[in-house]
Scaffold this motif. Structure first.
Motif, PDB file in Angstrom:
ATOM      1  N   ARG A   1      78.233  37.871  -0.222  1.00 48.04           N
ATOM      2  CA  ARG A   1      78.010  36.814   0.394  1.00 48.04           C
ATOM      3  C   ARG A   1      79.360  36.602   1.102  1.00 48.04           C
ATOM      4  NH1 ARG A   1      76.592  33.102  -4.766  1.00 48.04           N
ATOM      5  NH2 ARG A   1      74.753  34.246  -5.320  1.00 48.04           N
ATOM      6  N   LEU A   2      80.559  36.856   0.341  1.00 50.36           N
ATOM      7  CA  LEU A   2      81.826  36.788   1.329  1.00 50.36           C
ATOM      8  C   LEU A   2      81.984  37.523   2.538  1.00 50.36           C
ATOM      9  CD1 LEU A   2      84.373  35.987  -1.795  1.00 50.36           C
ATOM     10  CD2 LEU A   2      83.632  34.303  -0.360  1.00 50.36           C
ATOM     11  N   GLY A   3      81.584  38.652   2.158  1.00 49.39           N
ATOM     12  CA  GLY A   3      81.631  39.741   3.462  1.00 49.39           C
ATOM     13  C   GLY A   3      80.916  39.453   4.543  1.00 49.39           C
ATOM     14  N   ARG A   4      79.776  39.168   4.364  1.00 52.70           N
ATOM     15  CA  ARG A   4      78.845  38.870   5.300  1.00 52.70           C
ATOM     16  C   ARG A   4      78.549  37.602   5.646  1.00 52.70           C
ATOM     17  NH1 ARG A   4      73.689  41.417   2.474  1.00 52.70           N
ATOM     18  NH2 ARG A   4      74.229  43.347   1.820  1.00 52.70           N
ATOM     19  N   GLY A   5      79.535  36.614   5.162  1.00 55.66           N
ATOM     20  CA  GLY A   5      79.634  35.364   5.236  1.00 55.66           C
ATOM     21  C   GLY A   5      80.045  34.938   6.699  1.00 55.66           C
ATOM     22  N   THR A   6      81.040  34.228   6.896  1.00 58.05           N
ATOM     23  CA  THR A   6      81.805  33.734   8.078  1.00 58.05           C
ATOM     24  C   THR A   6      82.874  34.841   8.364  1.00 58.05           C
ATOM     25  OG1 THR A   6      83.390  32.285   7.029  1.00 58.05           O
ATOM     26  CG2 THR A   6      81.364  31.326   7.809  1.00 58.05           C
ATOM     27  N   VAL A   7      83.663  34.700   9.526  1.00 56.16           N
ATOM     28  CA  VAL A   7      84.872  35.672   9.761  1.00 56.16           C
ATOM     29  C   VAL A   7      85.917  35.332   8.776  1.00 56.16           C
ATOM     30  CG1 VAL A   7      86.500  35.857  11.852  1.00 56.16           C
ATOM     31  CG2 VAL A   7      84.029  35.576  12.167  1.00 56.16           C
ATOM     32  N   ILE A   8      85.864  34.038   8.687  1.00 54.01           N
ATOM     33  CA  ILE A   8      87.073  33.739   7.734  1.00 54.01           C
ATOM     34  C   ILE A   8      86.831  34.382   6.007  1.00 54.01           C
ATOM     35  CG2 ILE A   8      88.277  31.554   6.478  1.00 54.01           C
ATOM     36  CD1 ILE A   8      88.014  30.048   9.139  1.00 54.01           C
ATOM     37  N   SER A   9      85.589  34.072   5.808  1.00 53.43           N
ATOM     38  CA  SER A   9      85.371  34.728   4.386  1.00 53.43           C
ATOM     39  C   SER A   9      85.469  36.078   4.339  1.00 53.43           C
ATOM     40  CB  SER A   9      84.162  34.205   3.966  1.00 53.43           C
ATOM     41  OG  SER A   9      82.887  34.775   4.612  1.00 53.43           O
ATOM     42  N   ASN A  10      84.963  36.752   5.510  1.00 56.10           N
ATOM     43  CA  ASN A  10      85.252  38.116   5.444  1.00 56.10           C
ATOM     44  C   ASN A  10      86.570  38.659   5.484  1.00 56.10           C
ATOM     45  OD1 ASN A  10      85.688  40.778   7.312  1.00 56.10           O
ATOM     46  ND2 ASN A  10      83.478  40.992   6.619  1.00 56.10           N
ATOM     47  N   SER A  11      87.423  37.657   6.518  1.00 58.37           N
ATOM     48  CA  SER A  11      88.870  38.220   6.469  1.00 58.37           C
ATOM     49  C   SER A  11      89.529  38.138   5.099  1.00 58.37           C
ATOM     50  CB  SER A  11      89.388  37.557   7.641  1.00 58.37           C
ATOM     51  OG  SER A  11      89.778  36.363   7.317  1.00 58.37           O
ATOM     52  N   LYS A  12      89.089  37.142   4.389  1.00 55.53           N
ATOM     53  CA  LYS A  12      89.844  36.666   3.226  1.00 55.53           C
ATOM     54  C   LYS A  12      89.543  37.867   2.190  1.00 55.53           C
ATOM     55  CE  LYS A  12      90.807  31.949   3.295  1.00 55.53           C
ATOM     56  NZ  LYS A  12      90.667  30.700   2.481  1.00 55.53           N
ATOM     57  N   LEU A  13      88.201  38.132   2.090  1.00 56.30           N
ATOM     58  CA  LEU A  13      87.979  39.528   1.359  1.00 56.30           C
ATOM     59  C   LEU A  13      88.495  40.670   1.621  1.00 56.30           C
ATOM     60  CD1 LEU A  13      86.482  40.180  -1.122  1.00 56.30           C
ATOM     61  CD2 LEU A  13      84.212  40.942   0.077  1.00 56.30           C
ATOM     62  N   GLN A  14      88.560  41.018   2.905  1.00 56.13           N
ATOM     63  CA  GLN A  14      89.034  42.213   3.426  1.00 56.13           C
ATOM     64  C   GLN A  14      90.522  42.176   2.913  1.00 56.13           C
ATOM     65  OE1 GLN A  14      87.445  45.076   5.487  1.00 56.13           O
ATOM     66  NE2 GLN A  14      89.616  45.737   4.292  1.00 56.13           N
ATOM     67  N   HIS A  15      91.525  41.182   3.036  1.00 58.41           N
ATOM     68  CA  HIS A  15      92.567  40.939   2.996  1.00 58.41           C
ATOM     69  C   HIS A  15      92.755  41.057   1.342  1.00 58.41           C
ATOM     70  CE1 HIS A  15      96.799  39.523   2.868  1.00 58.41           C
ATOM     71  NE2 HIS A  15      96.639  38.565   1.674  1.00 58.41           N
ATOM     72  N   ALA A  16      91.852  40.614   0.522  1.00 57.43           N
ATOM     73  CA  ALA A  16      92.061  41.121  -0.835  1.00 57.43           C
ATOM     74  C   ALA A  16      91.959  42.345  -1.292  1.00 57.43           C
ATOM     75  CB  ALA A  16      91.283  40.230  -1.576  1.00 57.43           C
ATOM     76  N   VAL A  17      91.059  43.061  -0.604  1.00 54.96           N
ATOM     77  CA  VAL A  17      90.801  44.514  -1.157  1.00 54.96           C
ATOM     78  C   VAL A  17      91.872  45.403  -0.701  1.00 54.96           C
ATOM     79  CG1 VAL A  17      89.415  46.363  -0.271  1.00 54.96           C
ATOM     80  CG2 VAL A  17      88.180  44.202  -0.877  1.00 54.96           C
ATOM     81  N   ASP A  18      92.469  45.093   0.638  1.00 55.82           N
ATOM     82  CA  ASP A  18      93.765  45.738   1.093  1.00 55.82           C
ATOM     83  C   ASP A  18      94.712  45.615   0.096  1.00 55.82           C
ATOM     84  OD1 ASP A  18      92.094  46.268   3.063  1.00 55.82           O
ATOM     85  OD2 ASP A  18      93.113  44.964   4.717  1.00 55.82           O
ATOM     86  N   GLU A  19      95.171  44.290  -0.360  1.00 58.01           N
ATOM     87  CA  GLU A  19      96.247  44.023  -1.140  1.00 58.01           C
ATOM     88  C   GLU A  19      96.142  44.792  -2.766  1.00 58.01           C
ATOM     89  OE1 GLU A  19      98.922  41.525  -1.175  1.00 58.01           O
ATOM     90  OE2 GLU A  19      98.548  42.031   1.169  1.00 58.01           O
ATOM     91  N   LEU A  20      94.893  44.530  -2.896  1.00 54.84           N
ATOM     92  CA  LEU A  20      94.754  45.093  -4.400  1.00 54.84           C
ATOM     93  C   LEU A  20      94.572  46.764  -4.603  1.00 54.84           C
ATOM     94  CD1 LEU A  20      92.212  42.454  -5.524  1.00 54.84           C
ATOM     95  CD2 LEU A  20      94.480  42.656  -6.520  1.00 54.84           C
ATOM     96  N   TRP A  21      94.147  47.196  -3.434  1.00 61.11           N
ATOM     97  CA  TRP A  21      93.919  48.776  -3.582  1.00 61.11           C
ATOM     98  C   TRP A  21      94.946  49.614  -4.202  1.00 61.11           C
ATOM     99  CZ3 TRP A  21      89.380  50.700  -3.379  1.00 61.11           C
ATOM    100  CH2 TRP A  21      89.161  52.017  -2.903  1.00 61.11           C
TER     101      TRP A  21
END
Lengths: 252, 165
Positions: free
Chosen positions: A147-167
């Motif tokens: 839902r977040l990844g395929r949602g809006t530009v903002i929700s996608n970027s927030k999830l991408q940021h989280a994945v990058d930070e947590l990796w």
């Protein structure tokens, strides 16, 4: 290292990860983005708390010093905790919590599948029970990634940021040392090495479907096996242990 | 002074079957599958209980209810033991129990404990109010850990679904 010490430490690692993760998830109580998520995250927190209780209770029995699960949860200091670092990182925004949940639940589904075959009956029993619960945690995290990844530009970027930070905190979950080696020989512990490619495959597939790019960084943070933590664990314990520290042996 | 007569396992089980699940007061702890056994020791009765979920907050209440109910029946030498294996499963619920859940407004688990990680959602959840299968998931986690929240698209009612486990 003898088997008793190894099992005690192993149970603390599993129990502490569940306890600290539970505490972080419970921070969402009354702060969820929607009511249903408030319930979902606190329900998952409760599953983790129950698991922590069972594992720490058993750790106390194995140690043989009559320490209860409460003694172990409330009366150890920061350096005596062995939870994976990823569990103690701050709650962050909703996407950050979901990414954390995805990485942890994907790992735990593999870990507890193995541990449910452990030659230690008590551990196998707790693992089989936990596995049923983790399955729902994984589906919950996966669906929100979509839902977040395929949602809006903002929700996608927030999830991408989280994945990058947590990796860089994901590698530690698979670390093994002499504790694991001692118990592996007895068929008690899980061999984490073969689980890593399976985890990678599963997580990669979900992130790809969620239009999220896999981070390229190879550096992995480490420390929890030796009781070395981020600055965040001390703050969690300050809050979690306050009552027992201020009013020792208080009951209600 | 009254000396209590030793009770049979069946006696104890029948006393305990009066204890309801505090979250779902239409079914008792045996029907839901939590009460597993009674072991008769020389000096005490040991009640074997298994939690539905590891963190089920009702467990403490149920343990107290068991001891209090037995005490009310003149039995003070009882202990409760929690066991995790075999892990509790919704497969232990009988059809009669599932019907009681439905009448209470909770849709019963659809298929036996799902082992597939990727399809924890069952195909067709039946609305307990109108019987329609035209329903959709609102949230994987409902009012308690064991339930998911669904909505019926036929009668528009939201309802709890008892997740298969």
């Amino acid at each position: 290292m003898n088997q008793q010490n190894a099992l005690y430490t192993y149970l603390l690692r599993l129990g502490d990860s569940a306890l600290i993760q539970s505490h972080r998830l419970s921070e969402w109580c009354s702060r969820g983005p929607i009511l249903e998520e408030d319930l979902a995250l606190t329900n998952i927190a409760l599953d983790n708390l129950g698991r922590a209780q069972a594992l720490l209770r058993y750790a106390g029995e194995v140690e043989g010093k009559k320490r209860t699960e409460d003694d172990l949860a409330y009366k150890r200091g920061e350096r005596q905790f062995y939870n994976n670092l990823i569990t103690e990182l701050p709650t962050g925004d909703f996407a950050y919590t979901i990414a954390k949940q995805l990485f942890i639940a994907a790992f735990e589904s593999l870990l507890f599948t193995e541990l449910s075959k452990s030659k230690d009956d008590t551990l196998a029993g707790i693992a089989a029970k936990t596995l049923k619960e983790v399955k729902y945690h994984l589906v919950h995290a996966r669906d929100w990634c979509y839902r977040l990844g395929r949602g809006t530009v903002i929700s996608n970027s927030k999830l991408q940021h989280a994945v990058d930070e947590l990796w860089m905190y994901t590698g530690e979950m698979f670390e093994m040392d002499e504790v694991d080696a001692t118990l592996l020989k007895e068929g008690i512990a899980a061999d984490l090495a073969p689980l890593k490619p399976k985890w990678m495959e599963h997580v990669t597939a979900i992130l790809k479907d969620a239009d999220i790019l896999l981070p390229a960084g190879e550096f992995m943070q480490t420390g929890s096996r030796a009781g070395i933590h981020t600055e965040h664990l001390g703050h969690i314990l300050t809050e979690m242990q306050y009552l027992q520290r201020a009013y020792p042996e208080a009951i209600w | 002074m009254v000396i209590a007569q030793p009770r049979s396992k069946e006696d104890i089980l029948s006393i305990l079957s009066t204890i309801k699940d505090p979250e779902i007061p239409v079914v008792n702890i045996e029907e839901i599958g939590m009460l597993r056994d009674v072991v008769l020791h020389k000096d005490r009765y040991e009640i074997i209980l298994t939690p539905t979920y590891t963190g089920c907050p009702a467990m403490g209440i149920i343990q107290q209810d068991i001891l209090a109910t037995l005490f009310f029946h003149g039995i003070s030498n009882a202990t409760v033991k929690l066991v995790y294996a075999p892990a509790w499963t919704t497969d232990w619920m009988s059809d009669a129990t599932k019907e009681k859940l439905r009448q209470f407004g909770i849709s019963a688990p659809v298929h036996s404990s799902c082992h597939n990680f990727h399809s924890a959602q069952p195909e067709a959840v039946i609305c307990p109010k109108c019987g329609s299968v035209n329903t959709s998931l609102i949230s994987q986690f409902g009012s308690t850990a064991c339930k998911a929240l669904y909505r019926c698209k036929n009668c528009d009612e939201p309802f709890d679904y008892f997740k298969c486990h």
